[in-house]
Design a protein around this motif. Sequence first.
Motif, PDB file in Angstrom:
ATOM      1  N   UNK A 225       0.914  -1.072   0.034  1.00  0.00           N
ATOM      2  CA  UNK A 225      -0.034  -0.299  -0.119  1.00  0.00           C
ATOM      3  C   UNK A 225       0.942   1.313  -0.023  1.00  0.00           C
ATOM      4  N   UNK A 226       2.304   1.287  -0.417  1.00  0.00           N
ATOM      5  CA  UNK A 226       3.301   2.232  -0.471  1.00  0.00           C
ATOM      6  C   UNK A 226       2.460   3.326  -1.365  1.00  0.00           C
ATOM      7  N   UNK A 227       1.940   3.221  -2.456  1.00  0.00           N
ATOM      8  CA  UNK A 227       1.563   3.856  -3.532  1.00  0.00           C
ATOM      9  C   UNK A 227       0.167   3.957  -3.752  1.00  0.00           C
ATOM     10  N   UNK A 228      -0.795   3.773  -2.555  1.00  0.00           N
ATOM     11  CA  UNK A 228      -1.944   3.565  -2.549  1.00  0.00           C
ATOM     12  C   UNK A 228      -2.693   5.049  -2.705  1.00  0.00           C
ATOM     13  N   UNK A 229      -3.731   5.051  -3.949  1.00  0.00           N
ATOM     14  CA  UNK A 229      -4.606   6.027  -4.099  1.00  0.00           C
ATOM     15  C   UNK A 229      -6.028   5.466  -4.139  1.00  0.00           C
ATOM     16  N   UNK A 230      -6.947   6.347  -3.610  1.00  0.00           N
ATOM     17  CA  UNK A 230      -8.205   6.040  -3.691  1.00  0.00           C
ATOM     18  C   UNK A 230      -8.797   6.162  -4.908  1.00  0.00           C
ATOM     19  N   UNK A 231      -9.429   5.036  -5.458  1.00  0.00           N
ATOM     20  CA  UNK A 231     -10.259   5.260  -6.947  1.00  0.00           C
ATOM     21  C   UNK A 231     -10.972   6.461  -7.073  1.00  0.00           C
TER      22      UNK A 231
END
Length: 455
Positions: free
Chosen positions: A86-92
């Motif tokens: 989840x290091x580069x996680x972005x919400x859709x």
Amino acid sequence: MLKIYRATVLSKLEYGCTIYGSAWKSVLQKLDPVHHIALRLYSGAFRTSPVKSLYVECYESALELKRQMLSLHYYFKIQSNSNHPFHDFKLRPFLLRLQNARKSFIPVFFTRVQDILYDINLLHLHVTPEPKSNFPPWGIPVVQFLNPFQTFIKSDTADIIYQQIFIEHRQEYDDFIAIYTDGSKSADHVSFAVVFPNTTFSFKLHSSCSVFTAEIAAVLLALEKISDCLERKFIIYMDSLSVLECPKSFYMHSHHHPLVLNVLHLLNKLASRDFNILCWVPSHVGIVGNEKADKAAKLATVPTNSSTPLTDFKKYTKLLFYTKWQRQWDTEKDNKLHSVKPHVQPWPSLTTRKADTLLTRLRVGHTRYTHRYLLFGEQTPMCSQCNCTNYPHVLAVRGDPLDGRYISVPGVSIGRYPSHMAGLLKGIKRRGHSLGLALRVVTVPGGDPERIGSG
């Protein structure tokens, strides 16, 4: 008792809070009574005592603040580990639109964290990524450093002796170029400096960084500058033994400072070229180069683009949340405990449980005498001296156990207490304990005594 609660119950309440913290507020509040009951059992306070007073008296913050702090710690742990899924996680985008359109939408973890960061003004803070270690346990570079002052105790040694020893040391290494590094930290200023013979570099770090980070950042900058030079003989002088010794215990700690890894990589690169020597010098003893580096570090104003190590960030966020807790406590002007304990800080417990419970109830302002009408559903009592029910009043005792003097104990309604109660308070004060109260104690004739302890 509080240690047992923290180890066996509170640890379970905090476990997984980064996940269940997204639940509705009404659901999360079901955990609060467990926290409050434990604090009442520990402190001996009555159930009528305000929960905010319990938090301050026991020095245990609300569960909501704990969940926010732990969520931030986990979030920045993810940010520091580039291999985390989840290091580069972005919400859709469609979920963002749904979240904005429907207020009943339960925010996900990353949305909650952004709100917390905005609340404590940390949106601009970045965490130092953890560098990858290529050193096997048998391949860690051996870091040696000079210490010509190791046989001297600083408190017993005059500055002139240290200066003379350093002059002799420089005569022995006169063909080595001297470089001085130092780090500085004050309430809102963290910086470091590197002094070369012809130039000085000084930079300012984020206030969340520790003085250790400042010291090792200075060493790292010195090594980077040295690696670009054609000269081979350098000595880096610093006054931080912890920085010099930390590479030795590199594999003894599970959490490594990221800058330590960077320093080890540079030392390993330069070791094959016989490039540099490290040396410790005592601080503030009149060594010219060290004093110059110390002054340059304190006057540094140029910010650097460096980030904050995860270990420093955890300490900094803990300080921020306790500051937030203090601001909340400052608004409780009508709270009885606030008048005697305006600052959120731990107070030592007494060895006697009965005396400790007594003082807690006096500080909080909820005792059996003053609030028994709430416990037993009776009418509000009236002060016999001034015909009112307001605070603060005086604590009256039978006899003359205090010899007509006052002790520091305010805030409890007037009533008749047994003479041994005042004697107990007086004895605690004589043993050097702070009562944390300012209650005026007077004597009244006759009357049946009432107790404020557990009786």
